[in-house]
Design a protein around this motif. Structure first.
Motif, PDB file in Angstrom:
ATOM      1  N   PHE A  80       0.859  -1.184   0.000  1.00 51.27           N
ATOM      2  CA  PHE A  80       0.000   0.000   0.000  1.00 51.27           C
ATOM      3  C   PHE A  80       0.892   1.230   0.000  1.00 51.27           C
ATOM      4  N   ASP A 119      -2.012  -3.513  -3.987  1.00 50.07           N
ATOM      5  CA  ASP A 119      -3.385  -3.068  -3.845  1.00 50.07           C
ATOM      6  C   ASP A 119      -3.653  -2.047  -4.950  1.00 50.07           C
ATOM      7  N   CYS A 121      -6.197   0.621  -5.940  1.00 51.35           N
ATOM      8  CA  CYS A 121      -7.338   1.421  -5.472  1.00 51.35           C
ATOM      9  C   CYS A 121      -6.887   2.864  -5.386  1.00 51.35           C
ATOM     10  N   CYS A 123      -8.060   5.308  -3.304  1.00 55.44           N
ATOM     11  CA  CYS A 123      -8.378   6.074  -2.089  1.00 55.44           C
ATOM     12  C   CYS A 123      -7.155   6.661  -1.376  1.00 55.44           C
ATOM     13  N   SER A 166      -9.082  -3.361  -5.118  1.00 56.88           N
ATOM     14  CA  SER A 166      -9.887  -3.337  -3.891  1.00 56.88           C
ATOM     15  C   SER A 166     -10.918  -2.219  -3.897  1.00 56.88           C
ATOM     16  N   LYS A 196     -16.019  -7.386  -0.807  1.00 58.79           N
ATOM     17  CA  LYS A 196     -15.437  -6.451   0.153  1.00 58.79           C
ATOM     18  C   LYS A 196     -16.578  -5.641   0.769  1.00 58.79           C
ATOM     19  N   TYR A 202     -12.141  -1.446   9.111  1.00 54.89           N
ATOM     20  CA  TYR A 202     -11.032  -0.840   8.359  1.00 54.89           C
ATOM     21  C   TYR A 202     -10.480   0.411   9.046  1.00 54.89           C
ATOM     22  N   PHE A 205      -6.687   0.890   9.498  1.00 59.44           N
ATOM     23  CA  PHE A 205      -6.026   0.951   8.182  1.00 59.44           C
ATOM     24  C   PHE A 205      -6.062   2.367   7.628  1.00 59.44           C
ATOM     25  N   ARG A 206      -7.182   3.033   7.819  1.00 57.02           N
ATOM     26  CA  ARG A 206      -7.306   4.370   7.228  1.00 57.02           C
ATOM     27  C   ARG A 206      -6.341   5.341   7.877  1.00 57.02           C
ATOM     28  N   ARG A 218     -18.226   4.731   2.246  1.00 61.44           N
ATOM     29  CA  ARG A 218     -18.026   3.896   1.051  1.00 61.44           C
ATOM     30  C   ARG A 218     -19.209   2.968   0.766  1.00 61.44           C
ATOM     31  N   GLN A 222     -18.866  -0.257  -1.599  1.00 65.81           N
ATOM     32  CA  GLN A 222     -18.555  -1.502  -0.879  1.00 65.81           C
ATOM     33  C   GLN A 222     -19.861  -2.149  -0.426  1.00 65.81           C
ATOM     34  N   LYS A 249     -13.469 -10.082   2.453  1.00 64.06           N
ATOM     35  CA  LYS A 249     -12.855  -9.105   3.356  1.00 64.06           C
ATOM     36  C   LYS A 249     -13.922  -8.271   4.043  1.00 64.06           C
ATOM     37  N   TYR A 272      -8.994 -11.603   4.047  1.00 61.80           N
ATOM     38  CA  TYR A 272      -8.212 -10.500   4.602  1.00 61.80           C
ATOM     39  C   TYR A 272      -8.572 -10.301   6.069  1.00 61.80           C
ATOM     40  N   VAL A 274      -8.334  -8.116   8.625  1.00 63.12           N
ATOM     41  CA  VAL A 274      -8.058  -6.675   8.443  1.00 63.12           C
ATOM     42  C   VAL A 274      -7.565  -5.968   9.707  1.00 63.12           C
ATOM     43  N   SER A 275      -7.289  -4.679   9.522  1.00 63.76           N
ATOM     44  CA  SER A 275      -6.647  -3.862  10.560  1.00 63.76           C
ATOM     45  C   SER A 275      -7.407  -3.843  11.882  1.00 63.76           C
ATOM     46  N   TYR A 314      -1.708  -8.988   9.282  1.00 64.12           N
ATOM     47  CA  TYR A 314      -0.640  -8.196   9.907  1.00 64.12           C
ATOM     48  C   TYR A 314       0.111  -9.033  10.931  1.00 64.12           C
TER      49      TYR A 314
HETATM   50  C1  PBG Z   1      -8.372   0.367  -0.039  1.00 66.02           C
HETATM   51  C2  PBG Z   1      -8.272  -0.660   1.034  1.00 66.02           C
HETATM   52  C3  PBG Z   1      -8.775  -0.637   2.344  1.00 66.02           C
HETATM   53  C4  PBG Z   1      -8.275  -1.795   2.967  1.00 66.02           C
HETATM   54  C5  PBG Z   1      -7.541  -2.491   2.003  1.00 66.02           C
HETATM   55  N1  PBG Z   1      -7.571  -1.782   0.813  1.00 66.02           N
HETATM   56  C6  PBG Z   1      -9.540   0.378   3.082  1.00 66.02           C
HETATM   57  C7  PBG Z   1     -10.888   0.764   2.673  1.00 66.02           C
HETATM   58  O1  PBG Z   1     -11.486   0.222   1.752  1.00 66.02           O
HETATM   59  O2  PBG Z   1     -11.386   1.696   3.294  1.00 66.02           O
HETATM   60  C8  PBG Z   1      -8.485  -2.187   4.395  1.00 66.02           C
HETATM   61  C9  PBG Z   1      -7.460  -3.090   4.983  1.00 66.02           C
HETATM   62  C10 PBG Z   1      -7.479  -3.195   6.466  1.00 66.02           C
HETATM   63  O3  PBG Z   1      -8.368  -2.652   7.163  1.00 66.02           O
HETATM   64  O4  PBG Z   1      -6.567  -3.841   6.986  1.00 66.02           O
HETATM   65  N2  PBG Z   1      -9.616   0.567  -0.583  1.00 66.02           N
END
Ligand code: PBG
Length: 326
Positions: A80, A119, A121, A123, A166, A196, A202, A205-206, A218, A222, A249, A272, A274-275, A314
């Motif tokens: 990323f 990745d 995307c 964003c 993504s 997703k 998430y 992650f942000r 989103r 999403q 995810k 995934y 995720v975070s 992670y």
């Molecule tokens: C990008 C993306 C996101 C994550 C992976 N790719 C964030 C989102 O969609 O807001 C989240 C990964 C995580 O939370 O570990 N679009």
């Protein structure tokens, strides 16, 4: 059918050797993918406050970290990027000299055996933080496809082994496949973030990726967390468009979706972890409320049992170490 006392389920649970013989699900290091954040213009690694142990890496120090990950036997990283410049159309995302494109070239030069997944995307690259281009306050699907395909192309040209869209725009897998093939990159696989969900998980992650949307959320692209049948439609469409690996995810709150996808199709499935899933475990462990190692192994084994072939997590370096110790 025989039952108690002829049948005693405890017979095969008596010791670790017996339990090993009847164990149905295995977690191996070769199934793990480790996410990495690379920040342009950064001097020193910067720990993400809500993700203890996870760093934003300067390009110059990335090589060291990738070597450490490779040394643990982890086969793949997922990249990323945090660009210095953001704009309305995410120009740095498809700049051949962008932060991720440079990172790919560095990793492939220093550690050629490491699989590099990127990745795809917008964003992290747009000033508004949405995953596509905005017109009249809403994310434009078809206009975003061209940019996403261009982004994937620059990644593949820089040496990425797999591209992973993504963004959740409709038709992006097909658009990326078409563009890659047109440029002689028909051998580059697509790992599609197919199902997703618009998830609160998430959040950390942000912060790590600096990609929080500046207005709205989103949910218009999403998926609704309530929908599992719709996830299967997303999976079917991505397969039809040429996905090589499909993803669900987040993982923990969506294990039923992973299972339904497993029962539905024969493609490899990525999940995934995720975070937010990472942050919750880290926080509870930090407070001494749970046994981190035990909980992480249980969660990842659960994700595998649900039907995932590979897990983006992670925790990958910790798990790689623990698996060696077992
Ligand atoms: C990008 C993306 C996101 C994550 C992976 N790719 C964030 C989102 O969609 O807001 C989240 C990964 C995580 O939370 O570990 N679009």
């Amino acid at each position: 059918m025989a039952s108690f006392p002829i049948v005693r389920m405890r017979r095969t649970r008596q010791n670790e050797k017996l339990r090993g013989l009847v164990r149905e699900t295995h977690l191996n290091v070769e199934q793990l993918i480790y996410p990495l954040f690379i920040a342009e213009g950064l001097k020193e690694p910067n720990e993400v406050a809500s993700m203890p142990g996870i760093m934003q890496w300067p390009l110059e120090q990335l090589g060291r970290e990738v070597e450490r990950v490779a040394g643990l036997g982890i086969p793949a990283v997922l990249l990323f990027g945090l660009p210095e410049q953001k704009d309305e159309v995410g120009s740095e995302a498809y700049n051949p000299q962008g932060i991720i494109q440079q990172a790919i070239r560095r990793i492939k030069a220093a550690t050629p055996d490491m699989l590099v997944i990127t990745d795809v995307c917008l964003c992290e690259y747009t000033s508004h933080g949405h995953c596509g281009v905005i017109k009249n306050g809403s994310v434009q699907n078809d206009e975003s496809l061209t940019l996403l395909a261009q982004m994937a192309l620059t990644h593949a040209e820089a040496g990425a082994d797999i591209v992973a869209p993504s963004d959740m725009m409709d038709g992006r897998v097909g658009a990326i496949r078409h563009t890659l093939d047109e440029h002689g990159l028909s051998g580059t696989p697509i790992m599609a973030y197919s199902a997703k969900f618009a998830s609160g998980f998430y959040g950390p992650f942000r912060e790590a990726a600096g990609s929080a949307p500046q207005f709205g959320d989103r949910r218009a692209y999403q998926m609704d967390p309530a929908n599992a049948r719709e996830a299967l439609r997303e999976i079917d469409l991505d397969i039809a468009e040429g996905a090589d690996i499909v993803m669900v995810k987040p993982a923990m709150a969506y294990m039923d979706v992973i299972r339904r996808v497993r029962d539905r199709c024969d493609l490899p499935i990525a999940a995934y972890n995720v975070s937010g899933e990472y942050a919750m475990i880290k926080a509870a462990a930090h407070n001494g409320w749970i046994d981190e190692r035990r909980i992480v192994m249980e969660v990842l084994t659960g994700i595998r049992r649900a039907g995932a072939d590979m897990i983006i997590t992670y925790f990958a370096p910790d798990v790689a170490r623990w698996l060696k110790e077992e």
